[in-house]
Design an enzyme around this catalytic site. Structure first.
Site, PDB file in Angstrom:
ATOM      1  N   ASP A  58       0.841  -1.197   0.000  1.00 42.74           N
ATOM      2  CA  ASP A  58       0.000   0.000   0.000  1.00 42.74           C
ATOM      3  C   ASP A  58       0.878   1.249   0.000  1.00 42.74           C
ATOM      4  OD1 ASP A  58      -1.903   2.037   0.478  1.00 42.74           O
ATOM      5  OD2 ASP A  58      -3.167   0.633   1.561  1.00 42.74           O
ATOM      6  N   SER A 109      -6.858   4.138  -1.588  1.00 44.97           N
ATOM      7  CA  SER A 109      -6.754   2.670  -1.719  1.00 44.97           C
ATOM      8  C   SER A 109      -8.090   2.035  -2.062  1.00 44.97           C
ATOM      9  CB  SER A 109      -6.224   2.061  -0.424  1.00 44.97           C
ATOM     10  OG  SER A 109      -4.939   2.551  -0.160  1.00 44.97           O
ATOM     11  N   ASP A 160     -10.154  -2.435   6.301  1.00 44.59           N
ATOM     12  CA  ASP A 160      -9.498  -1.342   5.576  1.00 44.59           C
ATOM     13  C   ASP A 160      -9.667  -1.582   4.064  1.00 44.59           C
ATOM     14  OD1 ASP A 160      -8.080   1.070   5.655  1.00 44.59           O
ATOM     15  OD2 ASP A 160      -6.133   0.079   5.510  1.00 44.59           O
ATOM     16  N   THR A 162      -8.045  -2.088   1.153  1.00 43.57           N
ATOM     17  CA  THR A 162      -7.508  -3.143   0.283  1.00 43.57           C
ATOM     18  C   THR A 162      -8.115  -4.522   0.573  1.00 43.57           C
ATOM     19  OG1 THR A 162      -5.517  -1.871  -0.092  1.00 43.57           O
ATOM     20  CG2 THR A 162      -5.363  -4.222  -0.543  1.00 43.57           C
ATOM     21  N   ARG A 173     -15.810   3.703   2.370  1.00 42.18           N
ATOM     22  CA  ARG A 173     -14.833   2.865   3.067  1.00 42.18           C
ATOM     23  C   ARG A 173     -14.939   2.972   4.592  1.00 42.18           C
ATOM     24  NH1 ARG A 173      -8.978   4.962   1.630  1.00 42.18           N
ATOM     25  NH2 ARG A 173      -8.445   3.615   3.362  1.00 42.18           N
ATOM     26  N   GLN A 324      -4.655 -12.786  -1.707  1.00 41.45           N
ATOM     27  CA  GLN A 324      -4.155 -11.414  -1.666  1.00 41.45           C
ATOM     28  C   GLN A 324      -3.413 -11.205  -0.347  1.00 41.45           C
ATOM     29  OE1 GLN A 324      -3.495  -7.529  -0.617  1.00 41.45           O
ATOM     30  NE2 GLN A 324      -5.244  -8.428   0.397  1.00 41.45           N
ATOM     31  N   GLU A 326      -1.457  -8.047   1.706  1.00 43.63           N
ATOM     32  CA  GLU A 326      -1.170  -6.609   1.694  1.00 43.63           C
ATOM     33  C   GLU A 326      -0.187  -6.190   2.783  1.00 43.63           C
ATOM     34  OE1 GLU A 326      -4.056  -3.904   3.306  1.00 43.63           O
ATOM     35  OE2 GLU A 326      -3.370  -2.234   2.062  1.00 43.63           O
ATOM     36  N   ASP A 331       2.030   2.632   3.520  1.00 45.46           N
ATOM     37  CA  ASP A 331       1.201   3.825   3.321  1.00 45.46           C
ATOM     38  C   ASP A 331       0.981   4.585   4.621  1.00 45.46           C
ATOM     39  OD1 ASP A 331      -1.227   5.332   1.959  1.00 45.46           O
ATOM     40  OD2 ASP A 331      -2.013   4.433   3.789  1.00 45.46           O
ATOM     41  N   LYS A 332       0.625   3.885   5.660  1.00 44.48           N
ATOM     42  CA  LYS A 332       0.237   4.587   6.894  1.00 44.48           C
ATOM     43  C   LYS A 332       1.430   5.322   7.501  1.00 44.48           C
ATOM     44  CE  LYS A 332      -3.476   1.254   7.457  1.00 44.48           C
ATOM     45  NZ  LYS A 332      -4.395   2.057   6.648  1.00 44.48           N
ATOM     46  N   HIS A 335       2.141   8.427   5.460  1.00 41.51           N
ATOM     47  CA  HIS A 335       1.234   9.482   5.952  1.00 41.51           C
ATOM     48  C   HIS A 335       1.796  10.127   7.216  1.00 41.51           C
ATOM     49  CE1 HIS A 335      -2.253   9.154   3.336  1.00 41.51           C
ATOM     50  NE2 HIS A 335      -2.339   7.857   3.523  1.00 41.51           N
ATOM     51  N   ASP A 373      -0.881   0.233  -4.800  1.00 45.51           N
ATOM     52  CA  ASP A 373      -2.181   0.772  -5.200  1.00 45.51           C
ATOM     53  C   ASP A 373      -2.104   2.243  -5.577  1.00 45.51           C
ATOM     54  OD1 ASP A 373      -1.675   1.402  -2.580  1.00 45.51           O
ATOM     55  OD2 ASP A 373      -3.626   0.760  -1.823  1.00 45.51           O
ATOM     56  N   HIS A 374      -1.050   2.931  -5.105  1.00 46.08           N
ATOM     57  CA  HIS A 374      -0.847   4.339  -5.463  1.00 46.08           C
ATOM     58  C   HIS A 374       0.532   4.758  -4.983  1.00 46.08           C
ATOM     59  CE1 HIS A 374      -1.473   5.292  -1.233  1.00 46.08           C
ATOM     60  NE2 HIS A 374      -2.555   4.545  -1.268  1.00 46.08           N
ATOM     61  N   HIS A 415      -1.092  11.028  -0.525  1.00 47.01           N
ATOM     62  CA  HIS A 415      -0.830  10.154  -1.678  1.00 47.01           C
ATOM     63  C   HIS A 415      -0.399  11.019  -2.854  1.00 47.01           C
ATOM     64  CE1 HIS A 415      -4.097   7.100  -0.189  1.00 47.01           C
ATOM     65  NE2 HIS A 415      -3.126   7.288   0.682  1.00 47.01           N
TER      66      HIS A 415
HETATM   67 ZN   LIG Z   1      -3.080   6.221   2.378  1.00 53.89          ZN
END
Ligand SMILES: [Zn+2]
Length: 452
Positions: A58, A109, A160, A162, A173, A324, A326, A331-332, A335, A373-374, A415
Site C-alpha cells: 500500500d 486505496s 481497511d 484493500t 470505506r 491477496q 497486503e 502507506d500509513k 502518511h 495501489d498508489h 498520496h
Molecule cells: Zn493512504
C-alpha cells in the site's frame, strides 16, 4: 538492521530468480550487463494459472521501494520484489463521483482497490461499487464461485480498503462495522442492505482472513438473521475458527476457514526510528519496535500460514487458489512521515513476497503479481527541504536522507498521482508489461484463472 552483505545477498536472490525463469545464473549476476532476452522469452508464458498470489504494497511507489532497498540491501542490492522476471508501470487514477467521465488524478486505496479487484474505475472511498453505488463482482468472489479457495491477508484492519474491496460492497470505506454505518445508510442491514464491510467479508467467507480490525468484528449486528450477535459470532456460526494471536494462528487447522484478527485496529509496526524535522536529523539507525505486541504474527507468518492452508485445501482438487497479501502500513507510515516505520513495513512485505516466490518455485503454475495501489510522499533527497527530513545510516554505511513535503509537519502526508510498478511471474505475467491501467490487472487475473 543487519550487517552489510549486499553482494552476497544479491547473488542468492539472483540464483532464486534464475531458477524461476530457468536461465543460466550468469545472466542475472550483479552488474554483469547481461543480455536478458532469453530470460524474458522464457518468462513470457500465457495459459492458465492454478493459483494467483497478489501482493499489494500500500502506497509503495518507486521512492518507497528504493529507500527500503538502499537501507537494507544497499543501492546495488536487490529486494525479493525486485527479482520478478517481468515488470511494467500502471496508472492509478480514480474518477469523480459526481461526474465519472472526469478523472480524480490522486486515488485512495478504495478506488484503486475497486479498480484492480473488479476492473471498474470508481471514486475515492468506493468499496467495489461503481460511481452510482452498484456492487460489482470481485476477483475473489468470482474465484470462489468457480471453486477456487481464497484468502485475504493484511497488516491493516481487515475492514481497511484493500482487504475490503475483495469481499464487500459499500458506498464508503468508513462503513467498517454494523455500528459504524453513518456514511452508508443504504448498505445497513437495518435498512435492508447487505451490511457493513465486516459483515459482508464474513459472509463472502474467504477460506483465510488474516489481519487487524477486531473492534469492528466485535460490533453488534443490527438486523437480520444474526441480529444481536457480534460479527465475530456471526463468523463462528458460519463455520470460521477464530484466532486472535500468533500461537492460535499456528495451531489453526486447515480443514475449516480461519478468521485471524490480531489487533483492535492496525497491527503494530516492525521498526521505529528518528522523527524527521525541518532542519533534518543526524544519521540514525532504525530499530526493532520494542513496543510491538509479541503475540501478533508478522506479515510473513500470516503469508506462510495462508499459503500452507490454501495449498493443503487444494491438493486433491482440480482448482487452486486466489490469495491477496497486503503490506498496509507502508502507506500509513508515509502518511505519518515516519521513515523507519515505512521502511520496516516494506522489508516485512518483501519477506512475504519471498515466501510467495518460494511457493511459485515448486508450483510453476502460480501467477505471482507484486504491485502497489498508489504512489506516496517520501522522496530521497540530498539534504533538508521545504518539508521535513530525517537521515538514516544504511546497512552499507551510506547516509540516506528522506523528505516528506506534502503536508504540514502536524498533518497527514498525501498520496501522489504517479504511476507505480507492477511486476509478475508465471502464467499471464506478460500482461503487466508496458504501461497498463490498474483495472487491467483484474482482467489479467481473471484470464489466468480461466474465469471467462
Ligand atoms: Zn493512504
Amino acid at each position: 538492521m543487519r550487517s552489510p552483505r549486499s553482494h552476497r545477498r544479491h547473488a542468492v536472490i539472483g540464483l532464486a530468480t534464475a531458477a524461476l525463469v530457468g536461465t543460466p545464473l550468469v545472466a542475472l549476476a550483479a552488474g554483469a550487463h547481461s543480455d536478458h532476452t532469453q530470460a524474458a522469452r522464457q518468462a513470457i508464458q500465457g495459459g492458465k494459472a492454478r493459483n494467483v498470489i497478489l501482493l499489494i504494497g500500500d502506497g509503495m511507489g518507486d521512492s518507497e521501494i528504493t529507500s527500503a532497498r538502499n537501507y537494507q540491501v544497499g543501492a546495488a542490492g536487490r529486494l525479493a520484489l525486485d527479482t520478478l522476471p517481468l515488470s511494467g508501470a500502471y496508472t492509478t487514477y480514480a474518477v469523480r463521483k459526481d461526474n465519472p467521465t472526469i478523472p480524480d488524478y490522486v486515488t485512495d486505496s478504495a478506488a484503486s482497490g475497486t479498480g484492480w479487484s473488479t476492473g471498474h474505475k470508481s471514486y475515492n472511498g468506493a468499496i467495489s461499487v461503481t460511481p452510482d453505488g452498484k456492487p460489482v463482482p470481485t476477483i475473489l468472489e468470482l474465484a470462489k464461485k468457480a471453486g477456487f479457495r481464497t484468502g485475504d491477508v493484511t497488516t491493516a484492519e481487515l475492514q481497511d480498503a484493500t482487504p475490503a474491496v475483495l469481499g464487500s460492497h459499500v458506498v464508503s470505506r468508513d462503513c467498517k462495522g454494523p455500528q459504524s454505518m453513518t456514511a452508508c445508510p443504504t448498505n445497513a442491514t437495518e435498512n435492508g442492505g447487505a451490511g457493513s464491510i465486516a459483515e459482508q467479508l464474513v459472509r463472502t467467507a474467504p477460506d483465510v482472513l488474516l489481519g487487524g480490525g477486531k473492534q469492528y468484528f466485535d460490533q453488534t449486528v443490527q438486523a437480520g438473521r444474526f441480529a444481536g450477535l457480534s460479527v465475530l459470532q456471526q463468523a463462528q456460526v458460519g463455520g470460521y475458527q477464530v484466532v486472535t494471536d500468533a500461537a492460535g494462528l499456528a495451531a489453526a487447522k486447515p480443514n475449516a476457514p480461519i478468521l485471524g484478527t490480531f489487533a483492535k485496529n492496525n497491527m503494530d509496526l516492525e521498526w521505529v526510528g528518528p522523527t524527521p524535522t525541518k532542519t533534518g536529523t543526524a544519521p540514525s539507525r532504525c530499530e526493532v519496535n520494542a513496543a510491538r505486541t509479541a503475540s501478533q504474527p508478522h506479515l510473513v507468518d500470516m503469508a506462510s500460514k495462508a499459503l500452507q492452508v490454501l495449498d493443503r485445501q487444494t491438493r486433491t482438487s482440480r482448482k487452486g487458489f486466489f490469495l491477496q497479501i497486503e503490506g498496509a502500513s507502508i502507506d500509513k507510515q508515509d502518511h505519518a512521515a515516519n521513515p523507519c516505520g515505512q521502511i520496516g513495513e516494506t522489508i516485512a512485505f518483501d519477506a512475504a513476497v519471498k515466501k510467495a516466490l518460494d511457493y511459485q518455485r515448486s508450483h510453476r503454475d502460480t501467477l505471482v503479481v507484486v504491485t502497489a495501489d498508489h504512489g506516496h510522499t517520501s522522496q530521497i533527497v540530498e539534504g533538508p527541504t521545504e518539508g521535513v527530513t530525517a537521515t538514516l545510516r544504511t546497512n552499507e554505511g551510506g547516509d540516506l536522507t528522506i523528505s516528506y513535503a506534502t503536508a504540514p509537519i502536524t498533518g497527514s502526508q498525501q498520496h501522489t498521482g504517479t504511476e507505480v510498478r507492477i511486476a509478475a511471474g508465471g502464467p499471464q505475467a506478460a500482461n503487466v508489461l508496458g504501461v497498463t491501467d490498474q483495472t487491467e490487472l483484474f482482467f489479467t487475473m481473471r484470464r489466468a484463472l480461466g474465469l471467462g
